[in-house]
Structures are given as C-alpha cells and as structure tokens.
Design an enzyme around this catalytic site. Structure first.
Site, PDB file in Angstrom:
ATOM      1  N   MET A 298     -17.898  30.626   4.359  1.00  0.00           N
ATOM      2  CA  MET A 298     -17.034  31.691   3.815  1.00  0.00           C
ATOM      3  C   MET A 298     -17.709  32.455   2.680  1.00  0.00           C
ATOM      4  O   MET A 298     -17.077  33.303   2.060  1.00  0.00           O
ATOM      5  CB  MET A 298     -15.740  31.060   3.270  1.00  0.00           C
ATOM      6  CG  MET A 298     -14.910  30.355   4.306  1.00  0.00           C
ATOM      7  SD  MET A 298     -13.900  31.531   5.210  1.00  0.00           S
ATOM      8  CE  MET A 298     -13.256  30.489   6.515  1.00  0.00           C
TER       9      MET A 298
ATOM     10  N   GLY B 126     -12.068  26.892   7.616  1.00  0.00           N
ATOM     11  CA  GLY B 126     -13.459  26.634   7.223  1.00  0.00           C
ATOM     12  C   GLY B 126     -14.018  25.390   7.876  1.00  0.00           C
ATOM     13  O   GLY B 126     -15.233  25.141   7.801  1.00  0.00           O
ATOM     14  N   THR B 127     -13.155  24.618   8.520  1.00  0.00           N
ATOM     15  CA  THR B 127     -13.571  23.365   9.156  1.00  0.00           C
ATOM     16  C   THR B 127     -14.719  23.600  10.132  1.00  0.00           C
ATOM     17  O   THR B 127     -14.667  24.535  10.936  1.00  0.00           O
ATOM     18  CB  THR B 127     -12.369  22.761   9.929  1.00  0.00           C
ATOM     19  OG1 THR B 127     -11.280  22.647   9.031  1.00  0.00           O
ATOM     20  CG2 THR B 127     -12.722  21.419  10.539  1.00  0.00           C
TER      21      THR B 127
ATOM     22  N   THR C 190     -22.824  26.461   9.260  1.00  0.00           N
ATOM     23  CA  THR C 190     -23.633  27.604   8.802  1.00  0.00           C
ATOM     24  C   THR C 190     -24.898  27.749   9.646  1.00  0.00           C
ATOM     25  O   THR C 190     -25.290  28.862  10.012  1.00  0.00           O
ATOM     26  CB  THR C 190     -24.033  27.410   7.329  1.00  0.00           C
ATOM     27  OG1 THR C 190     -22.863  27.108   6.584  1.00  0.00           O
ATOM     28  CG2 THR C 190     -24.716  28.643   6.771  1.00  0.00           C
TER      29      THR C 190
ATOM     30  N   HIS D 143     -27.585  19.039   3.460  1.00  0.00           N
ATOM     31  CA  HIS D 143     -26.273  18.844   2.839  1.00  0.00           C
ATOM     32  C   HIS D 143     -26.170  17.459   2.216  1.00  0.00           C
ATOM     33  O   HIS D 143     -26.952  16.556   2.525  1.00  0.00           O
ATOM     34  CB  HIS D 143     -25.159  18.997   3.877  1.00  0.00           C
ATOM     35  CG  HIS D 143     -24.865  20.423   4.235  1.00  0.00           C
ATOM     36  ND1 HIS D 143     -25.559  21.094   5.207  1.00  0.00           N
ATOM     37  CD2 HIS D 143     -23.961  21.306   3.734  1.00  0.00           C
ATOM     38  CE1 HIS D 143     -25.085  22.334   5.298  1.00  0.00           C
ATOM     39  NE2 HIS D 143     -24.122  22.486   4.417  1.00  0.00           N
TER      40      HIS D 143
ATOM     41  N   LYS E 281     -21.484  14.517   4.459  1.00  0.00           N
ATOM     42  CA  LYS E 281     -21.191  15.450   5.563  1.00  0.00           C
ATOM     43  C   LYS E 281     -21.235  14.721   6.903  1.00  0.00           C
ATOM     44  O   LYS E 281     -22.158  13.942   7.155  1.00  0.00           O
ATOM     45  CB  LYS E 281     -22.173  16.629   5.542  1.00  0.00           C
ATOM     46  CG  LYS E 281     -21.834  17.681   6.581  1.00  0.00           C
ATOM     47  CD  LYS E 281     -22.464  19.026   6.271  1.00  0.00           C
ATOM     48  CE  LYS E 281     -22.167  20.063   7.338  1.00  0.00           C
ATOM     49  NZ  LYS E 281     -20.735  20.377   7.447  1.00  0.00           N
TER      50      LYS E 281
HETATM   51  N1  LIG Z   1     -16.727  27.208   6.135  1.00  0.00           N
HETATM   52  C1  LIG Z   1     -17.130  26.927   4.898  1.00  0.00           C
HETATM   53  O1  LIG Z   1     -17.438  27.818   4.079  1.00  0.00           O
HETATM   54  C2  LIG Z   1     -17.159  25.496   4.476  1.00  0.00           C
HETATM   55  C3  LIG Z   1     -16.768  24.543   5.351  1.00  0.00           C
HETATM   56  N2  LIG Z   1     -16.700  23.233   4.968  1.00  0.00           N
HETATM   57  C4  LIG Z   1     -16.148  22.309   5.947  1.00  0.00           C
HETATM   58  O2  LIG Z   1     -14.855  21.912   5.507  1.00  0.00           O
HETATM   59  C5  LIG Z   1     -14.563  20.619   6.003  1.00  0.00           C
HETATM   60  C6  LIG Z   1     -14.129  19.725   4.857  1.00  0.00           C
HETATM   61  O3  LIG Z   1     -15.200  19.523   3.982  1.00  0.00           O
HETATM   62  P1  LIG Z   1     -15.020  18.638   2.657  1.00  0.00           P
HETATM   63  O4  LIG Z   1     -13.949  19.214   1.797  1.00  0.00           O
HETATM   64  O5  LIG Z   1     -16.373  18.447   2.107  1.00  0.00           O
HETATM   65  O6  LIG Z   1     -14.517  17.258   3.292  1.00  0.00           O
HETATM   66  P2  LIG Z   1     -13.554  16.159   2.675  1.00  0.00           P
HETATM   67  O7  LIG Z   1     -13.671  14.969   3.562  1.00  0.00           O
HETATM   68  O8  LIG Z   1     -13.822  16.017   1.212  1.00  0.00           O
HETATM   69  O9  LIG Z   1     -12.108  16.798   2.813  1.00  0.00           O
HETATM   70  C7  LIG Z   1     -11.370  16.874   4.000  1.00  0.00           C
HETATM   71  C8  LIG Z   1      -9.930  16.620   3.638  1.00  0.00           C
HETATM   72  O10 LIG Z   1      -9.085  16.847   4.767  1.00  0.00           O
HETATM   73  C9  LIG Z   1      -8.192  15.758   4.853  1.00  0.00           C
HETATM   74  N3  LIG Z   1      -7.638  15.603   6.182  1.00  0.00           N
HETATM   75  C10 LIG Z   1      -8.226  15.070   7.285  1.00  0.00           C
HETATM   76  N4  LIG Z   1      -7.341  15.067   8.302  1.00  0.00           N
HETATM   77  C11 LIG Z   1      -6.186  15.598   7.823  1.00  0.00           C
HETATM   78  C12 LIG Z   1      -4.898  15.843   8.382  1.00  0.00           C
HETATM   79  N5  LIG Z   1      -4.615  15.536   9.652  1.00  0.00           N
HETATM   80  N6  LIG Z   1      -3.937  16.374   7.599  1.00  0.00           N
HETATM   81  C13 LIG Z   1      -4.183  16.705   6.325  1.00  0.00           C
HETATM   82  N7  LIG Z   1      -5.387  16.475   5.722  1.00  0.00           N
HETATM   83  C14 LIG Z   1      -6.368  15.946   6.477  1.00  0.00           C
HETATM   84  C15 LIG Z   1      -9.026  14.559   4.410  1.00  0.00           C
HETATM   85  O11 LIG Z   1      -8.203  13.458   4.103  1.00  0.00           O
HETATM   86  P3  LIG Z   1      -8.826  11.952   4.223  1.00  0.00           P
HETATM   87  O12 LIG Z   1     -10.038  11.929   3.350  1.00  0.00           O
HETATM   88  O13 LIG Z   1      -7.715  11.108   3.705  1.00  0.00           O
HETATM   89  O14 LIG Z   1      -9.136  11.757   5.662  1.00  0.00           O
HETATM   90  C16 LIG Z   1      -9.715  15.148   3.185  1.00  0.00           C
HETATM   91  O15 LIG Z   1      -8.888  15.128   2.061  1.00  0.00           O
HETATM   92  C17 LIG Z   1     -15.819  20.160   6.738  1.00  0.00           C
HETATM   93  O16 LIG Z   1     -15.672  20.439   8.112  1.00  0.00           O
HETATM   94  C18 LIG Z   1     -16.918  21.030   6.131  1.00  0.00           C
HETATM   95  O17 LIG Z   1     -18.030  21.192   6.953  1.00  0.00           O
HETATM   96  C19 LIG Z   1     -17.030  22.840   3.724  1.00  0.00           C
HETATM   97  C20 LIG Z   1     -17.454  23.747   2.806  1.00  0.00           C
HETATM   98  C21 LIG Z   1     -17.561  25.162   3.109  1.00  0.00           C
HETATM   99  O1  LIG Z   2     -19.710  20.196   4.681  1.00  0.00           O
HETATM  100  C1  LIG Z   2     -20.079  20.970   3.783  1.00  0.00           C
HETATM  101  O2  LIG Z   2     -20.183  20.602   2.598  1.00  0.00           O
HETATM  102  C2  LIG Z   2     -20.381  22.359   4.128  1.00  0.00           C
HETATM  103  N1  LIG Z   2     -20.089  22.751   5.332  1.00  0.00           N
HETATM  104  C3  LIG Z   2     -20.271  24.038   5.871  1.00  0.00           C
HETATM  105  C4  LIG Z   2     -21.264  23.960   7.020  1.00  0.00           C
HETATM  106  O3  LIG Z   2     -21.120  23.060   7.870  1.00  0.00           O
HETATM  107  O4  LIG Z   2     -22.130  24.821   7.106  1.00  0.00           O
HETATM  108  C5  LIG Z   2     -20.586  25.080   4.840  1.00  0.00           C
HETATM  109  C6  LIG Z   2     -21.385  24.622   3.673  1.00  0.00           C
HETATM  110  O5  LIG Z   2     -22.740  24.621   4.010  1.00  0.00           O
HETATM  111  C7  LIG Z   2     -20.918  23.286   3.114  1.00  0.00           C
END
Ligand SMILES: NC(=O)C1=CN([C@@H]2O[C@H](COP(=O)(O)OP(=O)(O)OC[C@H]3O[C@@H](n4cnc5c(N)ncnc54)[C@H](OP(=O)(O)O)[C@@H]3O)[C@@H](O)[C@H]2O)C=CC1
Ligand SMILES: O=C(O)C1=N[C@H](C(=O)O)C[C@H](O)C1
Length: 274
Positions: free
Chosen positions: A130, A103-104, A172, A161, A165
């Site tokens: 997703m 999802g990254t 998206t 957002h 972010k």
């Molecule tokens: N496709 C989709 O539907 C969605 C996609 N996203 C995407 O997901 C990603 C994460 O979003 P979000 O949860 O808000 O972000 P967060 O920053 O809250 O979470 C990311 C996590 O990944 C960890 N991390 C970073 N590098 C590593 C590594 N090398 N090994 C293990 N863990 C690691 C971070 O740790 P630390 O904080 O310690 O660096 C943190 O805990 C973004 O790219 C976002 O855009 C989000 C929501 C929906």
């Molecule tokens: O970073 C977020 O929070 C989200 N990231 C995804 C994106 O980049 O579109 C999906 C969602 O909108 C939430």
C-alpha cells in the site's frame, strides 16, 4: 472536537503488527475515525480497548469477534490478516456494502476469485503493498522491462522480510513481477521461477526469478535486478516503518468511499494506472 463527517473505519486483525499500526495511523489522519476493531474468536485481545492495544490511549473501542455487527455500523474496513480470514471478511463487507481495503498477502487463485466475486457488491482495494514508493517503483519496473528486451536483460526479484512473515514470495515481489511482465506483454504464471535448487540448468530467457530472505525485524526490502551483458540495473525500495502501508490503506479507504463496486488497486488510488 469530533469530526462528524469523518469516515468510520474498522480494523480487523487489530492486535497484529499492521492492525496496531493502522489504529495509530487512523488517529493521525484527518477525515477518518476508528469505529470498530475485530480479532479472531478466542483471541486474548477480545474485550480490550483498541487504543490501548495500539499504545495511543483509551479510545472507547473494545475489540470484538463479531465482525458483521461492526461492519453494519462503519463505512470501511482495513484488513491485513490472513487469506482465509480476508475471504470471509470480503463476503461480510459485501453484505454490508462497505469499502474493503485488503493488504493481506499470500492469497491463492481460489481466494482471489472469491474476492473478485465480493467486489461485484462493494468497492474493494487490494494491493500487495500500500506504500506510495513501491507503487511508483512498479511503474518504473514496467518501463524498464519494456525498454530492456528479454533476450538481453534477465529480471530477478529479491525480497527480505522479518522472521515472522509466513508467505513467500512476498505480495510486493509478486506485484513487481506483474509490473515486469506487463512491460513485456507476457504472463507471470507462464514465466515465473519461484524456486531454484540443485542442478537447475542455465537460466531460460524471458523468465522472472524470485528469491526470498527471512530474518530479524526487516520491515520489507525489495530489489528488481535487470541483468544484461556487461551491466546491471537495480531498482530498490526499503520500507523503514509500517506506517507507510497504514497511511496508504487509510488513503485507499477514503478514495473508495462512494465509489461503485469493483476490484481496485493502489495504482487506481494513486492515479498511477497508466
Ligand atoms: N499490502 C501491504 O502493504 C502489507 C501487507 N501486509 C500483509 O498483512 C498481513 C498481516 O501482516 P502482519 O500484521 O505482519 O501479521 P500479524 O500476524 O502480526 O497480524 C495478523 C492479525 O490478523 C489476525 N487474524 C488472523 N485471522 C483472523 C480472523 N479470522 N479474524 C480476525 N483477526 C484475524 C491475527 O490474529 P492471531 O495472531 O491471533 O492469529 C493477527 O492479529 C500479511 O499477509 C502481510 O503480508 C503487511 C504489511 C504491508
Ligand atoms: O508481511 C509483511 O511484513 C509485509 N508484507 C507485504 C508483502 O508481502 O509484500 C508488504 C510489506 O513488504 C510487508
């Protein structure tokens, strides 16, 4: 009772916003079980229980930074982290031949090439969003862009957002941009306008404009505006809760189990790939 046939899943980035939501979602979905939780080396979450981090009580799954040792004991990994981490996890998931749900967002073309290479060895499902709603919205955007010609209708994509972010435009917004250009048989790379500032001159026909807003705790709002002579159509999605993304990710992992290596999207998972 424990379901011994349930798909064993690991969550990477277990302490993050999505990581915690994924742990909760796995608990709520039949057919999946949390079997590993990973964070980056040095994270304060190392050694903590994944269930306690996510607020669902003790699960007996300690967070570790040793991804490979977890990957060899699970069938799938859910990855919402950061581009460099995702590329590294793709290589490890390919070695372990497990499903990798990505999802990254914010991956560069070079990152995507490495992910494509890993997909030669294992099934990867990657999507900028997703949720069912956004993927259905993409289908509608494609239809609208096809029906409303570029000479008459300008397409602009607006997203908002939360303030934490780090990438823009959102994954998206780019997914919706790809849907729009697919409807018009053109490429996004050649037609996207991602920044406007100063004396930009008039809008060029056929381009897709992007605008990103950041603030507060907004989970994710997206609008695709088709602006024509004397009328405007707006197709929108509003995410109210991150659970929609987590549910989709677990569904993708279950769909990917036993699937041949390849790079798949949520459209494949949802049967919307027309
Ligand atoms: N496709 C989709 O539907 C969605 C996609 N996203 C995407 O997901 C990603 C994460 O979003 P979000 O949860 O808000 O972000 P967060 O920053 O809250 O979470 C990311 C996590 O990944 C960890 N991390 C970073 N590098 C590593 C590594 N090398 N090994 C293990 N863990 C690691 C971070 O740790 P630390 O904080 O310690 O660096 C943190 O805990 C973004 O790219 C976002 O855009 C989000 C929501 C929906
Ligand atoms: O970073 C977020 O929070 C989200 N990231 C995804 C994106 O980049 O579109 C999906 C969602 O909108 C939430």
């Amino acid at each position: 009772m424990t379901d011994t046939s349930a798909m064993k899943l690991a969550v990477v980035g277990a302490g993050g916003r999505m990581g915690q939501t994924l742990i909760r979602a796995i608990q709520a979905i039949d057919g999946a079980v949390l079997a590993g939780a990973i964070e980056r080396p040095g994270s304060p979450h190392i050694g903590q229980d994944a269930g306690e981090i996510a607020g669902v009580g003790h699960l007996g799954i300690p967070v570790t930074d040793d991804a490979l040792s977890v990957f060899v004991g699970v069938e799938g990994v859910l990855d919402f982290t950061a581009p460099a981490a995702t590329v590294a996890f793709a290589e490890l998931a390919a070695q372990a031949r497990i499903v990798h749900v990505i999802g990254t967002t914010g991956c560069s073309p070079e990152d995507d090439a490495k992910i494509r290479a890993a997909a030669r060895h294992a099934a990867i499902v990657k999507s900028g969003n997703m949720s069912l709603g956004v993927n259905l919205l993409g289908v509608l955007v494609k239809q609208a862009a096809k029906a409303l010609g570029a000479d008459d209708f300008d397409i602009e994509i607006l997203e908002m957002h939360h303030k934490h972010k780090v990438d823009a435009p959102s994954g998206t917004a780019l997914l919706l941009g790809e849907a729009a250009v697919a409807g018009r048989n053109i490429s996004l790379a050649d037609h996207s306008v991602r920044v406007r500032d100063g004396h930009t001159g008039p809008r060029e026909n056929g381009t897709i404009g992007f605008a990103s807003l950041r603030g507060g705790s907004v989970v994710g709002d997206h609008s695709v505006i088709l602006a024509g002579p004397g009328e405007r159509i707006t197709l929108s999605h509003h995410a109210e809760d991150r659970t929609i993304f987590a549910r989709g990710a677990v569904k993708a992992a279950l769909w990917g189990k036993g699937r041949k290596p390849g790079l798949y999207s949520m459209l494949d998972v949802l049967g919307l790939n027309t």
